[in-house]
Design a protein around this motif. Structure first.
Motif, PDB file in Angstrom:
ATOM      1  N   ALA A  74      -7.122  -1.809   3.233  1.00 19.24           N
ATOM      2  CA  ALA A  74      -6.322  -1.129   4.135  1.00 19.24           C
ATOM      3  C   ALA A  74      -6.238  -0.250   5.338  1.00 19.24           C
ATOM      4  N   GLY A  75      -7.706  -1.314   5.037  1.00 17.34           N
ATOM      5  CA  GLY A  75      -8.759   0.625   6.189  1.00 17.34           C
ATOM      6  C   GLY A  75      -9.011   1.217   5.809  1.00 17.34           C
ATOM      7  N   GLU A 118      -2.364  -1.135  -5.398  1.00 21.75           N
ATOM      8  CA  GLU A 118      -0.660  -1.501  -4.831  1.00 21.75           C
ATOM      9  C   GLU A 118      -0.402  -0.732  -3.353  1.00 21.75           C
ATOM     10  N   HIS A 119      -0.098   0.272  -4.945  1.00 26.22           N
ATOM     11  CA  HIS A 119       0.922   0.915  -3.731  1.00 26.22           C
ATOM     12  C   HIS A 119       0.390   1.632  -3.042  1.00 26.22           C
ATOM     13  N   GLY A 120      -0.546   2.328  -2.728  1.00 26.09           N
ATOM     14  CA  GLY A 120      -1.454   2.471  -1.953  1.00 26.09           C
ATOM     15  C   GLY A 120      -1.988   2.024  -0.826  1.00 26.09           C
ATOM     16  N   LYS A 121      -1.726   0.687  -0.837  1.00 28.81           N
ATOM     17  CA  LYS A 121      -2.181  -0.122   0.016  1.00 28.81           C
ATOM     18  C   LYS A 121      -0.864  -0.472   1.107  1.00 28.81           C
ATOM     19  N   GLN A 122       0.296  -0.828   0.928  1.00 30.68           N
ATOM     20  CA  GLN A 122       1.727  -0.274   1.578  1.00 30.68           C
ATOM     21  C   GLN A 122       1.783   1.024   1.908  1.00 30.68           C
ATOM     22  N   VAL A 123       1.209   1.857   1.653  1.00 31.46           N
ATOM     23  CA  VAL A 123       1.309   2.933   2.410  1.00 31.46           C
ATOM     24  C   VAL A 123       0.472   3.364   3.253  1.00 31.46           C
ATOM     25  N   LEU A 124      -0.756   2.755   3.612  1.00 28.70           N
ATOM     26  CA  LEU A 124      -1.844   2.769   4.578  1.00 28.70           C
ATOM     27  C   LEU A 124      -1.505   2.551   4.738  1.00 28.70           C
TER      28      LEU A 124
END
Length: 364
Positions: free
Chosen positions: A60-61, A309-315
């Motif tokens: 996610a970047g 998965e949660h981290g990707k959403q935040v990023l």
């Protein structure tokens, strides 16, 4: 603001910085790019491919640090036991006093930090059994592939005394007594050292080393680590960088505070923390990212698949993408099993990660 205007300007993606990147890109980018460019000659031909951990280079970047971590030398050659007469030593620990072998040959470890300590002292091949982690890998991969072959004595926190007994250990190392049988069940099998919980990672390492008859070797290993950390700081100009450290679980975004393992290693190197991250750990919301998560560089770690998965959403959120570090492409994903554990071997791995990322930015 957690980051000074001077430092924020320093890391803007200007044409001048892009020019500098061409000259220093290898130092940071090699570890991130080799996993996807082996055919182009990135890999050292002398490396044993089985010792290299390969993973994606971008989440996610966030650039993944340690994508090609070489674990061939993670565990050194065996250290010598402490000098002294007799075949046993008295070791005082949280559960009492145990007479342990002066030079144990078959060790059962009940925590990952005990396994890390055995590795750091060169005794991992004497580990006859170990508790296993959740997930697809039973042991932390930063310790090398050899530890995957260590027999399991049950999941972490729930070791099975019957399995331990079958392995015929001459030493058992852990932190607290397991629910099944407690300390009495363990010491009926073999001399047992329980170090307790709540100490610093360095004191834990020293306590495990005492159980293995390696106080002197542990003191030397810690001294060497601190020398490396203190030398690394000036080499990276670490005191000029403020590093934000975040950990994502399935439903929380946590600032890693000063009590955490990662923060302690950063402090050893001399890396600064944003003002909002100089206390204890705490959870933040999306609305607080701008004031609580900003840094010259942001390190993120994920607690398992759900944490990722949660981290990707935040990023990928607007709030995170508006951070200066995100704009500058200075967000790095690090291994949770290294940065969110305790142990000398893990601390050395964090130093390597800092060497490859603190002054860099994501190149893919």
């Amino acid at each position: 603001m957690p980051v000074s205007a001077r430092e924020r300007t320093r890391f803007r993606r200007t044409a001048e910085r892009a020019g500098r990147a061409r000259s220093r890109g290898i130092a940071v980018g090699a570890a991130l790019l080799c996993a996807v460019a082996l055919t182009a000659g990135c890999a050292d031909k002398t490396d044993d491919a089985s010792t290299i951990i390969r993973t994606t280079t971008n989440i996610a970047g966030a650039g993944v640090v340690g994508a090609d971590r070489d674990t061939a030398t993670a565990c050194p050659l065996p250290s010598a036991p402490d000098a002294g007469p007799g075949t046993t030593r008295a070791v005082t620990h949280t559960a009492g006093v145990s007479q342990v072998p002066a030079d144990p040959q078959r060790i059962v470890v009940l925590t990952s930090s005990a396994l890390d300590a055995a590795c750091a002292l060169g005794l991992w091949e004497r580990v006859a059994g170990a508790v296993t982690l959740e997930g697809d890998r039973p042991q932390p991969m930063y310790l090398g592939y050899g530890v995957l072959e260590v027999p399991s004595v049950g999941p972490i926190g729930q070791p099975d005394p019957a399995r331990i007994a079958e392995l015929k250990p001459d030493l058992i190392l852990g932190d607290i007594a397991p629910a099944a049988g407690g300390y009495e069940a363990l010491r009926a099998i073999a001399p047992t050292v329980l170090i307790g919980q709540g100490g610093s990672w360095q004191s834990d390492f020293t306590a495990y080393a005492a159980g293995m008859g390696r106080r002197d070797a542990a003191a030397t290993a810690l001294r060497d680590y601190l020398t490396e950390a203190h030398d690394l700081g000036p080499a990276l100009n670490a005191s000029q960088s403020q590093a934000s450290v975040l950990r994502f679980t399935a439903d929380t975004t946590q600032v890693q505070g000063s009590e955490t393992f990662a923060a302690q290693v950063l402090a050893d190197v001399g890396v600064q923390r944003p003002t909002a991250q100089r206390g204890q750990s705490y959870d933040i919301t999306a609305d607080e990212l701008a004031t609580k998560a900003e840094g010259d560089v942001v390190y993120v770690m994920f607690d398992g698949e759900q944490g990722e998965e949660h981290g990707k959403q935040v990023l990928r959120s607007t709030e995170f993408e508006e951070l200066g570090a995100a704009t500058d492409r200075r967000v790095f994903a690090v291994d949770d099993k290294i940065w969110h554990t305790t142990g000398l071997t893990a601390a050395r791995a964090v130093l390597t990660d800092l060497r490859n990322s603190l002054n860099g930015y994501v190149t893919d």
